[in-house]
Design a protein around this motif. Structure first.
Motif, PDB file in Angstrom:
ATOM      1  N   VAL A  44      29.675  25.032   6.019  1.00 46.44           N
ATOM      2  CA  VAL A  44      29.621  25.041   7.476  1.00 46.44           C
ATOM      3  C   VAL A  44      28.832  26.259   7.932  1.00 46.44           C
ATOM      4  O   VAL A  44      29.140  27.381   7.541  1.00 46.44           O
ATOM      5  CB  VAL A  44      31.047  25.077   8.090  1.00 46.44           C
ATOM      6  CG1 VAL A  44      30.991  25.163   9.604  1.00 46.44           C
ATOM      7  CG2 VAL A  44      31.845  23.884   7.640  1.00 46.44           C
ATOM      8  N   SER A  45      27.819  26.022   8.757  1.00 41.42           N
ATOM      9  CA  SER A  45      27.042  27.154   9.268  1.00 41.42           C
ATOM     10  C   SER A  45      27.784  27.794  10.445  1.00 41.42           C
ATOM     11  O   SER A  45      28.624  27.159  11.094  1.00 41.42           O
ATOM     12  CB  SER A  45      25.652  26.700   9.719  1.00 41.42           C
ATOM     13  OG  SER A  45      25.747  25.959  10.927  1.00 41.42           O
ATOM     14  N   LEU A  46      27.452  29.032  10.720  1.00 41.90           N
ATOM     15  CA  LEU A  46      28.084  29.749  11.829  1.00 41.90           C
ATOM     16  C   LEU A  46      27.814  29.033  13.143  1.00 41.90           C
ATOM     17  O   LEU A  46      28.714  28.874  13.970  1.00 41.90           O
ATOM     18  CB  LEU A  46      27.576  31.199  11.888  1.00 41.90           C
ATOM     19  CG  LEU A  46      28.079  32.040  13.058  1.00 41.90           C
ATOM     20  CD1 LEU A  46      29.601  32.167  13.015  1.00 41.90           C
ATOM     21  CD2 LEU A  46      27.431  33.405  13.047  1.00 41.90           C
ATOM     22  N   GLU A  47      26.581  28.565  13.344  1.00 43.79           N
ATOM     23  CA  GLU A  47      26.223  27.898  14.588  1.00 43.79           C
ATOM     24  C   GLU A  47      27.034  26.616  14.787  1.00 43.79           C
ATOM     25  O   GLU A  47      27.534  26.353  15.883  1.00 43.79           O
ATOM     26  CB  GLU A  47      24.722  27.587  14.614  1.00 43.79           C
ATOM     27  CG  GLU A  47      23.840  28.806  14.712  1.00 43.79           C
ATOM     28  CD  GLU A  47      23.697  29.564  13.397  1.00 43.79           C
ATOM     29  OE1 GLU A  47      23.961  28.987  12.309  1.00 43.79           O
ATOM     30  OE2 GLU A  47      23.338  30.755  13.454  1.00 43.79           O
ATOM     31  N   ASP A  48      27.175  25.823  13.719  1.00 46.85           N
ATOM     32  CA  ASP A  48      27.954  24.591  13.808  1.00 46.85           C
ATOM     33  C   ASP A  48      29.425  24.898  14.087  1.00 46.85           C
ATOM     34  O   ASP A  48      30.072  24.212  14.887  1.00 46.85           O
ATOM     35  CB  ASP A  48      27.836  23.776  12.521  1.00 46.85           C
ATOM     36  CG  ASP A  48      26.433  23.223  12.307  1.00 46.85           C
ATOM     37  OD1 ASP A  48      25.665  23.145  13.289  1.00 46.85           O
ATOM     38  OD2 ASP A  48      26.104  22.899  11.149  1.00 46.85           O
ATOM     39  N   PHE A  49      29.956  25.914  13.423  1.00 51.24           N
ATOM     40  CA  PHE A  49      31.355  26.288  13.616  1.00 51.24           C
ATOM     41  C   PHE A  49      31.600  26.726  15.055  1.00 51.24           C
ATOM     42  O   PHE A  49      32.574  26.311  15.683  1.00 51.24           O
ATOM     43  CB  PHE A  49      31.742  27.399  12.645  1.00 51.24           C
ATOM     44  CG  PHE A  49      33.211  27.696  12.641  1.00 51.24           C
ATOM     45  CD1 PHE A  49      34.061  26.995  11.801  1.00 51.24           C
ATOM     46  CD2 PHE A  49      33.754  28.653  13.478  1.00 51.24           C
ATOM     47  CE1 PHE A  49      35.431  27.243  11.797  1.00 51.24           C
ATOM     48  CE2 PHE A  49      35.109  28.921  13.486  1.00 51.24           C
ATOM     49  CZ  PHE A  49      35.953  28.211  12.640  1.00 51.24           C
ATOM     50  N   LEU A  50      30.705  27.567  15.585  1.00 46.16           N
ATOM     51  CA  LEU A  50      30.877  28.058  16.952  1.00 46.16           C
ATOM     52  C   LEU A  50      30.727  26.933  17.970  1.00 46.16           C
ATOM     53  O   LEU A  50      31.394  26.941  19.008  1.00 46.16           O
ATOM     54  CB  LEU A  50      29.879  29.180  17.243  1.00 46.16           C
ATOM     55  CG  LEU A  50      30.104  30.488  16.481  1.00 46.16           C
ATOM     56  CD1 LEU A  50      28.972  31.468  16.764  1.00 46.16           C
ATOM     57  CD2 LEU A  50      31.447  31.100  16.819  1.00 46.16           C
ATOM     58  N   GLU A  51      29.853  25.975  17.680  1.00 43.15           N
ATOM     59  CA  GLU A  51      29.673  24.835  18.588  1.00 43.15           C
ATOM     60  C   GLU A  51      30.946  23.993  18.669  1.00 43.15           C
ATOM     61  O   GLU A  51      31.303  23.493  19.731  1.00 43.15           O
ATOM     62  CB  GLU A  51      28.502  23.981  18.110  1.00 43.15           C
ATOM     63  CG  GLU A  51      28.115  22.883  19.053  1.00 43.15           C
ATOM     64  CD  GLU A  51      27.530  23.363  20.363  1.00 43.15           C
ATOM     65  OE1 GLU A  51      27.755  22.678  21.386  1.00 43.15           O
ATOM     66  OE2 GLU A  51      26.873  24.419  20.381  1.00 43.15           O
ATOM     67  N   GLU A  85      30.851  40.707  17.329  1.00 46.05           N
ATOM     68  CA  GLU A  85      32.299  40.908  17.449  1.00 46.05           C
ATOM     69  C   GLU A  85      32.942  39.705  18.120  1.00 46.05           C
ATOM     70  O   GLU A  85      34.018  39.251  17.706  1.00 46.05           O
ATOM     71  CB  GLU A  85      32.575  42.181  18.257  1.00 46.05           C
ATOM     72  CG  GLU A  85      34.030  42.551  18.367  1.00 46.05           C
ATOM     73  CD  GLU A  85      34.266  43.809  19.189  1.00 46.05           C
ATOM     74  OE1 GLU A  85      35.392  43.956  19.692  1.00 46.05           O
ATOM     75  OE2 GLU A  85      33.339  44.637  19.333  1.00 46.05           O
ATOM     76  N   ALA A  86      32.281  39.150  19.129  1.00 43.09           N
ATOM     77  CA  ALA A  86      32.798  37.955  19.804  1.00 43.09           C
ATOM     78  C   ALA A  86      32.819  36.767  18.838  1.00 43.09           C
ATOM     79  O   ALA A  86      33.793  36.007  18.799  1.00 43.09           O
ATOM     80  CB  ALA A  86      31.945  37.630  21.029  1.00 43.09           C
ATOM     81  N   GLN A  87      31.767  36.611  18.054  1.00 37.75           N
ATOM     82  CA  GLN A  87      31.715  35.520  17.085  1.00 37.75           C
ATOM     83  C   GLN A  87      32.823  35.663  16.049  1.00 37.75           C
ATOM     84  O   GLN A  87      33.481  34.674  15.697  1.00 37.75           O
ATOM     85  CB  GLN A  87      30.351  35.481  16.408  1.00 37.75           C
ATOM     86  CG  GLN A  87      29.237  35.070  17.332  1.00 37.75           C
ATOM     87  CD  GLN A  87      27.869  35.283  16.724  1.00 37.75           C
ATOM     88  OE1 GLN A  87      27.721  35.975  15.706  1.00 37.75           O
ATOM     89  NE2 GLN A  87      26.846  34.707  17.341  1.00 37.75           N
ATOM     90  N   ALA A  88      33.043  36.871  15.572  1.00 41.13           N
ATOM     91  CA  ALA A  88      34.101  37.100  14.590  1.00 41.13           C
ATOM     92  C   ALA A  88      35.467  36.777  15.183  1.00 41.13           C
ATOM     93  O   ALA A  88      36.319  36.169  14.524  1.00 41.13           O
ATOM     94  CB  ALA A  88      34.059  38.542  14.088  1.00 41.13           C
ATOM     95  N   TRP A  89      35.697  37.166  16.433  1.00 41.25           N
ATOM     96  CA  TRP A  89      36.964  36.873  17.094  1.00 41.25           C
ATOM     97  C   TRP A  89      37.165  35.364  17.182  1.00 41.25           C
ATOM     98  O   TRP A  89      38.245  34.855  16.892  1.00 41.25           O
ATOM     99  CB  TRP A  89      36.982  37.492  18.495  1.00 41.25           C
ATOM    100  CG  TRP A  89      38.312  37.415  19.177  1.00 41.25           C
ATOM    101  CD1 TRP A  89      39.273  38.376  19.208  1.00 41.25           C
ATOM    102  CD2 TRP A  89      38.840  36.298  19.909  1.00 41.25           C
ATOM    103  NE1 TRP A  89      40.355  37.928  19.921  1.00 41.25           N
ATOM    104  CE2 TRP A  89      40.114  36.660  20.364  1.00 41.25           C
ATOM    105  CE3 TRP A  89      38.360  35.043  20.230  1.00 41.25           C
ATOM    106  CZ2 TRP A  89      40.906  35.812  21.115  1.00 41.25           C
ATOM    107  CZ3 TRP A  89      39.153  34.186  20.974  1.00 41.25           C
ATOM    108  CH2 TRP A  89      40.420  34.573  21.415  1.00 41.25           C
ATOM    109  N   ILE A  90      36.110  34.650  17.563  1.00 46.60           N
ATOM    110  CA  ILE A  90      36.197  33.195  17.697  1.00 46.60           C
ATOM    111  C   ILE A  90      36.493  32.553  16.344  1.00 46.60           C
ATOM    112  O   ILE A  90      37.335  31.654  16.240  1.00 46.60           O
ATOM    113  CB  ILE A  90      34.907  32.636  18.319  1.00 46.60           C
ATOM    114  CG1 ILE A  90      34.800  33.081  19.786  1.00 46.60           C
ATOM    115  CG2 ILE A  90      34.850  31.118  18.209  1.00 46.60           C
ATOM    116  CD1 ILE A  90      33.445  32.802  20.424  1.00 46.60           C
ATOM    117  N   VAL A  91      35.817  33.008  15.301  1.00 45.72           N
ATOM    118  CA  VAL A  91      36.047  32.449  13.969  1.00 45.72           C
ATOM    119  C   VAL A  91      37.492  32.674  13.547  1.00 45.72           C
ATOM    120  O   VAL A  91      38.181  31.733  13.124  1.00 45.72           O
ATOM    121  CB  VAL A  91      35.064  33.060  12.936  1.00 45.72           C
ATOM    122  CG1 VAL A  91      35.487  32.739  11.515  1.00 45.72           C
ATOM    123  CG2 VAL A  91      33.649  32.569  13.184  1.00 45.72           C
TER     124      VAL A  91
END
Length: 104
Positions: A44-51, A85-91
């Motif tokens: 899973v790519s980061l972009e797909d996960f965040l989407e 940091e926002a991306q890490a929090w979301i993950v």
């Protein structure tokens, strides 16, 4: 001649500091990518996960930083200083909600 030497030395110092800054930014970027690879599900790519995540982030108005928004309710649920940091929090939050193990 001494003025030219001073200018050359200053130029070399600026160049050296620039290179150190560039190398440190590359090192931080590699560490962030390794962290995301470690925590994201395989393939899973980061972009797909965040989407697909129930959270998103956007820049704060009149402030430095990013607000983390719950897509389900539209409410701000957190703040971060940087997009990473926002991306890490979301993950982490999304994996915790899904009940995924956060152990490496």
């Amino acid at each position: 001649m001494t003025a030219a030497a001073v200018v050359l030395v200053l130029f070399l110092l600026i160049l050296a500091f620039g290179l150190v800054n560039y190398w440190s930014a590359l090192r931080v970027e590699k560490a962030q990518q390794a962290w995301f690879r470690e925590h994201l599900p395989p393939g899973v790519s980061l972009e797909d996960f965040l989407e697909a995540a129930p959270y998103t982030f956007k820049p704060l108005v009149n402030s430095r930083g990013y607000g983390i928004i719950d897509r389900r309710s539209g409410e701000e649920v957190g703040r971060a200083k940087t997009p990473e940091e926002a991306q890490a929090w979301i993950v982490l939050q999304t994996l915790a909600e899904r009940g995924a193990s956060l152990e490496a």
